[in-house]
Design a protein around this motif. Structure first.
Motif, PDB file in Angstrom:
ATOM      1  N   PHE A  28      -6.520   2.280   6.903  1.00 46.11           N
ATOM      2  CA  PHE A  28      -7.103   0.936   6.929  1.00 46.11           C
ATOM      3  C   PHE A  28      -7.306   0.485   8.368  1.00 46.11           C
ATOM      4  O   PHE A  28      -6.454   0.716   9.211  1.00 46.11           O
ATOM      5  CB  PHE A  28      -6.186  -0.058   6.203  1.00 46.11           C
ATOM      6  N   HIS A  29      -8.453  -0.168   8.615  1.00 44.64           N
ATOM      7  CA  HIS A  29      -8.793  -0.713   9.930  1.00 44.64           C
ATOM      8  C   HIS A  29      -9.124  -2.193   9.768  1.00 44.64           C
ATOM      9  O   HIS A  29      -9.674  -2.599   8.743  1.00 44.64           O
ATOM     10  CB  HIS A  29     -10.020  -0.017  10.527  1.00 44.64           C
ATOM     11  N   GLY A  30      -8.845  -2.982  10.795  1.00 49.95           N
ATOM     12  CA  GLY A  30      -9.186  -4.400  10.752  1.00 49.95           C
ATOM     13  C   GLY A  30      -8.107  -5.195  10.058  1.00 49.95           C
ATOM     14  O   GLY A  30      -7.050  -4.686   9.687  1.00 49.95           O
ATOM     15  N   SER A  31      -8.379  -6.477   9.892  1.00 54.93           N
ATOM     16  CA  SER A  31      -7.376  -7.364   9.301  1.00 54.93           C
ATOM     17  C   SER A  31      -7.524  -7.408   7.788  1.00 54.93           C
ATOM     18  O   SER A  31      -8.271  -8.215   7.256  1.00 54.93           O
ATOM     19  CB  SER A  31      -7.463  -8.757   9.916  1.00 54.93           C
ATOM     20  N   ILE A  32      -6.819  -6.499   7.131  1.00 55.58           N
ATOM     21  CA  ILE A  32      -6.771  -6.439   5.670  1.00 55.58           C
ATOM     22  C   ILE A  32      -5.298  -6.542   5.300  1.00 55.58           C
ATOM     23  O   ILE A  32      -4.494  -5.677   5.659  1.00 55.58           O
ATOM     24  CB  ILE A  32      -7.375  -5.120   5.133  1.00 55.58           C
ATOM     25  N   SER A  33      -4.947  -7.606   4.610  1.00 56.31           N
ATOM     26  CA  SER A  33      -3.543  -7.839   4.270  1.00 56.31           C
ATOM     27  C   SER A  33      -3.014  -6.707   3.387  1.00 56.31           C
ATOM     28  O   SER A  33      -3.787  -6.036   2.693  1.00 56.31           O
ATOM     29  CB  SER A  33      -3.398  -9.172   3.540  1.00 56.31           C
ATOM     30  N   PRO A  34      -1.706  -6.504   3.390  1.00 53.04           N
ATOM     31  CA  PRO A  34      -1.121  -5.482   2.508  1.00 53.04           C
ATOM     32  C   PRO A  34      -1.473  -5.719   1.034  1.00 53.04           C
ATOM     33  O   PRO A  34      -1.723  -4.757   0.302  1.00 53.04           O
ATOM     34  CB  PRO A  34       0.388  -5.601   2.763  1.00 53.04           C
ATOM     35  N   ASP A  35      -1.496  -6.972   0.595  1.00 55.23           N
ATOM     36  CA  ASP A  35      -1.873  -7.258  -0.797  1.00 55.23           C
ATOM     37  C   ASP A  35      -3.322  -6.855  -1.058  1.00 55.23           C
ATOM     38  O   ASP A  35      -3.627  -6.275  -2.101  1.00 55.23           O
ATOM     39  CB  ASP A  35      -1.687  -8.744  -1.126  1.00 55.23           C
ATOM     40  N   ALA A  36      -4.216  -7.151  -0.111  1.00 58.60           N
ATOM     41  CA  ALA A  36      -5.631  -6.770  -0.251  1.00 58.60           C
ATOM     42  C   ALA A  36      -5.769  -5.251  -0.227  1.00 58.60           C
ATOM     43  O   ALA A  36      -6.567  -4.684  -0.978  1.00 58.60           O
ATOM     44  CB  ALA A  36      -6.481  -7.413   0.831  1.00 58.60           C
ATOM     45  N   GLN A  37      -4.992  -4.570   0.627  1.00 57.12           N
ATOM     46  CA  GLN A  37      -5.031  -3.106   0.675  1.00 57.12           C
ATOM     47  C   GLN A  37      -4.671  -2.521  -0.689  1.00 57.12           C
ATOM     48  O   GLN A  37      -5.354  -1.623  -1.185  1.00 57.12           O
ATOM     49  CB  GLN A  37      -4.067  -2.577   1.733  1.00 57.12           C
ATOM     50  N   LYS A  38      -3.613  -3.047  -1.300  1.00 60.72           N
ATOM     51  CA  LYS A  38      -3.201  -2.555  -2.620  1.00 60.72           C
ATOM     52  C   LYS A  38      -4.286  -2.836  -3.650  1.00 60.72           C
ATOM     53  O   LYS A  38      -4.621  -1.956  -4.458  1.00 60.72           O
ATOM     54  CB  LYS A  38      -1.879  -3.190  -3.041  1.00 60.72           C
ATOM     55  N   GLU A  39      -4.879  -4.028  -3.619  1.00 63.78           N
ATOM     56  CA  GLU A  39      -5.939  -4.371  -4.570  1.00 63.78           C
ATOM     57  C   GLU A  39      -7.141  -3.444  -4.407  1.00 63.78           C
ATOM     58  O   GLU A  39      -7.730  -2.990  -5.394  1.00 63.78           O
ATOM     59  CB  GLU A  39      -6.358  -5.833  -4.388  1.00 63.78           C
ATOM     60  N   ILE A  40      -7.494  -3.123  -3.168  1.00 69.10           N
ATOM     61  CA  ILE A  40      -8.631  -2.235  -2.892  1.00 69.10           C
ATOM     62  C   ILE A  40      -8.358  -0.830  -3.435  1.00 69.10           C
ATOM     63  O   ILE A  40      -9.196  -0.235  -4.115  1.00 69.10           O
ATOM     64  CB  ILE A  40      -8.940  -2.207  -1.380  1.00 69.10           C
ATOM     65  N   VAL A  41      -7.182  -0.292  -3.148  1.00 67.62           N
ATOM     66  CA  VAL A  41      -6.828   1.053  -3.618  1.00 67.62           C
ATOM     67  C   VAL A  41      -6.791   1.088  -5.145  1.00 67.62           C
ATOM     68  O   VAL A  41      -7.344   2.004  -5.773  1.00 67.62           O
ATOM     69  CB  VAL A  41      -5.488   1.519  -3.011  1.00 67.62           C
ATOM     70  N   ASP A  42      -6.169   0.083  -5.746  1.00 65.65           N
ATOM     71  CA  ASP A  42      -6.076   0.038  -7.213  1.00 65.65           C
ATOM     72  C   ASP A  42      -7.458  -0.096  -7.847  1.00 65.65           C
ATOM     73  O   ASP A  42      -7.764   0.571  -8.835  1.00 65.65           O
ATOM     74  CB  ASP A  42      -5.175  -1.115  -7.668  1.00 65.65           C
ATOM     75  N   PHE A  43      -8.308  -0.973  -7.275  1.00 64.22           N
ATOM     76  CA  PHE A  43      -9.636  -1.169  -7.844  1.00 64.22           C
ATOM     77  C   PHE A  43     -10.490   0.091  -7.674  1.00 64.22           C
ATOM     78  O   PHE A  43     -11.214   0.483  -8.584  1.00 64.22           O
ATOM     79  CB  PHE A  43     -10.335  -2.387  -7.221  1.00 64.22           C
ATOM     80  N   SER A  44     -10.398   0.753  -6.523  1.00 67.49           N
ATOM     81  CA  SER A  44     -11.135   1.993  -6.303  1.00 67.49           C
ATOM     82  C   SER A  44     -10.723   3.033  -7.344  1.00 67.49           C
ATOM     83  O   SER A  44     -11.567   3.696  -7.948  1.00 67.49           O
ATOM     84  CB  SER A  44     -10.887   2.538  -4.898  1.00 67.49           C
ATOM     85  N   HIS A  45      -9.428   3.163  -7.562  1.00 65.20           N
ATOM     86  CA  HIS A  45      -8.932   4.130  -8.559  1.00 65.20           C
ATOM     87  C   HIS A  45      -9.470   3.780  -9.945  1.00 65.20           C
ATOM     88  O   HIS A  45      -9.920   4.657 -10.687  1.00 65.20           O
ATOM     89  CB  HIS A  45      -7.401   4.155  -8.557  1.00 65.20           C
TER      90      HIS A  45
END
Length: 185
Positions: free
Chosen positions: A14-31
């Motif tokens: 991850f690059h830039g300002s992406i909160s840990p909660d947003a990171q988890k949401e992105i990974v989960d949604f991608s999956h």
């Protein structure tokens, strides 16, 4: 047996300002997106999320997102010439560019439920079976009614750009309520 390069076992950078909660949401949604439905499931499940970034575009100061997936071109992705099928390329452009737009919405707290309006694709070179490809997706615009992203599919084995696509999406219109029949008295 699951390979160590599958989306479920590899954490993206991850690059830039992406909160840990947003990171988890992105990974989960991608999956979820890559594993849902029967259409092109073998392609979707083979896409490995490698990189997610949010950045500020220098020219206008607006936030944008970049997301990179990787896979190896395999049998179910091929046309009769033993190259990546054009329909498969367009499928990857559709889902991966949509993920870039979702990343920007998730990271910035903006709505990101859009439907496709147009998807324009240019084929530059064939993508032979067995090569590693990167699907690089970058948002271009993110308005309140329309959004767009550009995708590049690179043959990283042979270091060449093979396919580009521009995906325009729009806010879906609300359904019109059905007129109820008048009750007769």
């Amino acid at each position: 047996m699951m390979s160590s390069s599958t989306a479920t076992t590899t954490r993206p950078v991850f690059h830039g300002s992406i909160s840990p909660d947003a990171q988890k949401e992105i990974v989960d949604f991608s999956h979820f997106v890559m594993n849902k439905g029967a259409f092109a499931r073998s392609t979707g499940t083979s896409l490995v999320l490698r990189e997610v970034g949010v950045f500020r575009r220098e020219k206008d100061g607006k936030d944008h997102a970049r997301i990179v997936y990787e896979t190896t071109v395999h049998g179910e992705m091929l046309n009769i010439g033993n190259n990546l099928h054009g329909g498969c390329a367009v499928y990857m452009i559709d889902v991966c560019s949509s993920m870039a737009l979702a990343v920007l919405g998730i990271a910035t707290g903006k709505p990101w439920n859009f439907v496709s309006q147009a998807l324009n694709t240019t084929f530059h070179a064939p993508v032979p079976a067995g090569v590693r490809i990167e699907v690089i997706n970058t948002t271009v615009s993110f308005g309140s009614r329309t959004v767009s992203a550009i995708t590049e599919i690179w043959d990283v084995t042979n270091n060449r750009l093979c396919v580009t696509g521009v995906h325009n999406k729009m806010k879906p219109s609300d359904p019109k309520p059905k007129a109820s029949p008048q009750a007769k008295l």
